[in-house]
Design an enzyme around this catalytic site. Structure first.
Site, PDB file in Angstrom:
ATOM      1  N   ASP A  23       5.285 -20.817 -11.385  1.00 22.86           N
ATOM      2  CA  ASP A  23       6.515 -20.236 -11.931  1.00 22.86           C
ATOM      3  C   ASP A  23       6.269 -19.504 -13.252  1.00 22.86           C
ATOM      4  OD1 ASP A  23       9.223 -19.669 -11.869  1.00 22.86           O
ATOM      5  OD2 ASP A  23       9.784 -21.498 -12.949  1.00 22.86           O
ATOM      6  N   ASN A  71      14.317 -18.184  -2.469  1.00 25.54           N
ATOM      7  CA  ASN A  71      13.878 -16.935  -3.121  1.00 25.54           C
ATOM      8  C   ASN A  71      14.324 -15.663  -2.388  1.00 25.54           C
ATOM      9  OD1 ASN A  71      10.769 -18.434  -4.292  1.00 25.54           O
ATOM     10  ND2 ASN A  71      12.635 -18.066  -5.448  1.00 25.54           N
TER      11      ASN A  71
HETATM   12  C1  IPE Z   1      10.386 -22.178  -7.687  1.00 22.17           C
HETATM   13  O1  IPE Z   1      10.554 -21.205  -8.647  1.00 22.17           O
HETATM   14  C2  IPE Z   1       9.869 -21.562  -6.425  1.00 22.17           C
HETATM   15  C3  IPE Z   1       8.514 -21.044  -6.482  1.00 22.17           C
HETATM   16  C4  IPE Z   1       7.717 -21.107  -7.504  1.00 22.17           C
HETATM   17  C5  IPE Z   1       8.049 -20.430  -5.276  1.00 22.17           C
HETATM   18  P1  IPE Z   1      11.973 -20.505  -8.884  1.00 22.17           P
HETATM   19  O2  IPE Z   1      11.785 -19.570 -10.003  1.00 22.17           O
HETATM   20  O3  IPE Z   1      12.480 -19.960  -7.603  1.00 22.17           O
HETATM   21  O4  IPE Z   1      12.881 -21.758  -9.283  1.00 22.17           O
HETATM   22  P2  IPE Z   1      14.253 -21.800 -10.071  1.00 22.17           P
HETATM   23  O5  IPE Z   1      15.174 -20.801  -9.454  1.00 22.17           O
HETATM   24  O6  IPE Z   1      13.953 -21.483 -11.494  1.00 22.17           O
HETATM   25  O7  IPE Z   1      14.736 -23.205  -9.901  1.00 22.17           O
HETATM   26  C1  IPE Z   2       7.410 -17.568  -9.585  1.00 26.77           C
HETATM   27  O1  IPE Z   2       7.702 -16.742 -10.654  1.00 26.77           O
HETATM   28  C2  IPE Z   2       7.094 -16.809  -8.318  1.00 26.77           C
HETATM   29  C3  IPE Z   2       8.129 -16.934  -7.276  1.00 26.77           C
HETATM   30  C4  IPE Z   2       9.162 -17.737  -7.308  1.00 26.77           C
HETATM   31  C5  IPE Z   2       7.947 -16.092  -6.119  1.00 26.77           C
HETATM   32  P1  IPE Z   2       9.167 -16.215 -10.894  1.00 26.77           P
HETATM   33  O2  IPE Z   2       9.332 -14.937 -10.163  1.00 26.77           O
HETATM   34  O3  IPE Z   2      10.175 -17.262 -10.532  1.00 26.77           O
HETATM   35  O4  IPE Z   2       9.151 -15.967 -12.433  1.00 26.77           O
HETATM   36  P2  IPE Z   2      10.328 -16.261 -13.460  1.00 26.77           P
HETATM   37  O5  IPE Z   2      10.683 -17.706 -13.292  1.00 26.77           O
HETATM   38  O6  IPE Z   2      11.446 -15.352 -13.108  1.00 26.77           O
HETATM   39  O7  IPE Z   2       9.718 -15.970 -14.781  1.00 26.77           O
HETATM   40 MG    MG Z   3      11.058 -18.747 -11.600  1.00 19.32          MG
END
Ligand code: IPE
Ligand code: IPE
Ligand code: MG
Length: 242
Positions: A23, A71
């Site tokens: 993340d 997602n």
């Molecule tokens: C969790 O990250 C899912 C993945 C890393 C694939 P998110 O960015 O989707 O989680 P939330 O929305 O902050 O809970």
């Molecule tokens: C995690 O990084 C990757 C996926 C969930 C696909 P994010 O895209 O959630 O990055 P932030 O949390 O917005 O910084």
């Molecule tokens: Mg995220």
């Protein structure tokens, strides 16, 4: 063999299975004035490096959360970019890992493009006999979705009369999950500063040690992993005992 901060730690003390919530890619990119996709690209590169490091120090199972069932709420072009990146990544990363990583994908593949599904199936088949490290990639994975599927499978067996409801055991539920046959994670690590697990391995991680770190995934280094493992080693795991 472990080096750096873990140099004194015997391999058998290391977590057998680490779950990683990748993340912070978007925030990493935003800080640099780059599109979110640039963060995903860097995140994929860092994952390869960390997987390689885990392999070197003797971690046996590594599960990475790459895309959740939630997602899909993101803008379509971001989801598409993630899929395209994955396509390229699987080709490149798998070439390198080929000899000794057993790769498994966790999640519902049916909404994914057919070429991607084929690639995933091929990688799983070709790597099935490798055992230096097991790498699970959770892709379109949702823990609740996984449990619902397990419930359906068991309900179907009851309806067919192959089992009765009273026979259903924890082991039978575990065997219906994507992680069937694998040990539960010992440690779940989430970088990016968020302190939640976002539908990642809810059944499997009931006794996992949770480690949250204030670093964005694309900035993550082997030294951060060492620090996380050192935190893990300081925990007293009791599993309900004394
Ligand atoms: C969790 O990250 C899912 C993945 C890393 C694939 P998110 O960015 O989707 O989680 P939330 O929305 O902050 O809970
Ligand atoms: C995690 O990084 C990757 C996926 C969930 C696909 P994010 O895209 O959630 O990055 P932030 O949390 O917005 O910084
Ligand atoms: Mg995220």
């Amino acid at each position: 063999m472990a080096k750096g901060l873990l140099a004194q730690v015997p391999t058998e003390k290391l977590p057998v299975h680490i779950g990683l919530i990748l993340d912070g890619n978007g925030r990493w990119a935003a800080k640099r004035g780059l599109p979110r996709t640039a963060g995903h690209r860097q995140g994929a590169k860092v994952f390869s490096e960390i997987a390689q490091y885990c392999r070197e120090i003797g971690i046996q199972y590594l599960t990475a959360y790459a895309l959740s069932t939630e997602n899909w709420k993101r803008p379509q072009d971001e989801v598409k970019a993630i899929m395209d990146l994955l396509r390229r990544y699987l080709d490149e990363a798998f070439q390198k890992q080929k000899e000794d990583a057993c790769v498994r994908f966790l999640g519902d593949r049916t909404p994914l493009a057919s070429d991607l599904q084929e690639k995933m199936q091929r990688i799983e088949a070709e790597s099935a006999n490798n055992d230096r490290i097991h790498i699970n990639i959770a892709l379109n994975y949702g823990g609740r979705d996984e449990i619902v599927r397990a419930v359906r499978t068991l309900a179907q067996r009851c309806a067919e009369g192959t089992i009765s409801p009273s026979e259903i055991s924890e082991q039978m539920v575990s065997d219906c999950l994507y992680t069937c046959g694998q040990p539960d994670p010992d440690m779940i690590l989430r970088p990016s500063g968020e302190m939640r697990t976002s539908n990642f391995l809810p059944w499997q991680s009931t006794y996992a040690e949770l480690v949250f770190m204030d670093v964005l995934w694309p900035d993550f280094t082997p030294n951060h992993l060492d620090q996380a493992i050192l935190q893990y080693l300081q925990r007293s795991r009791r599993f309900g005992g004394v």
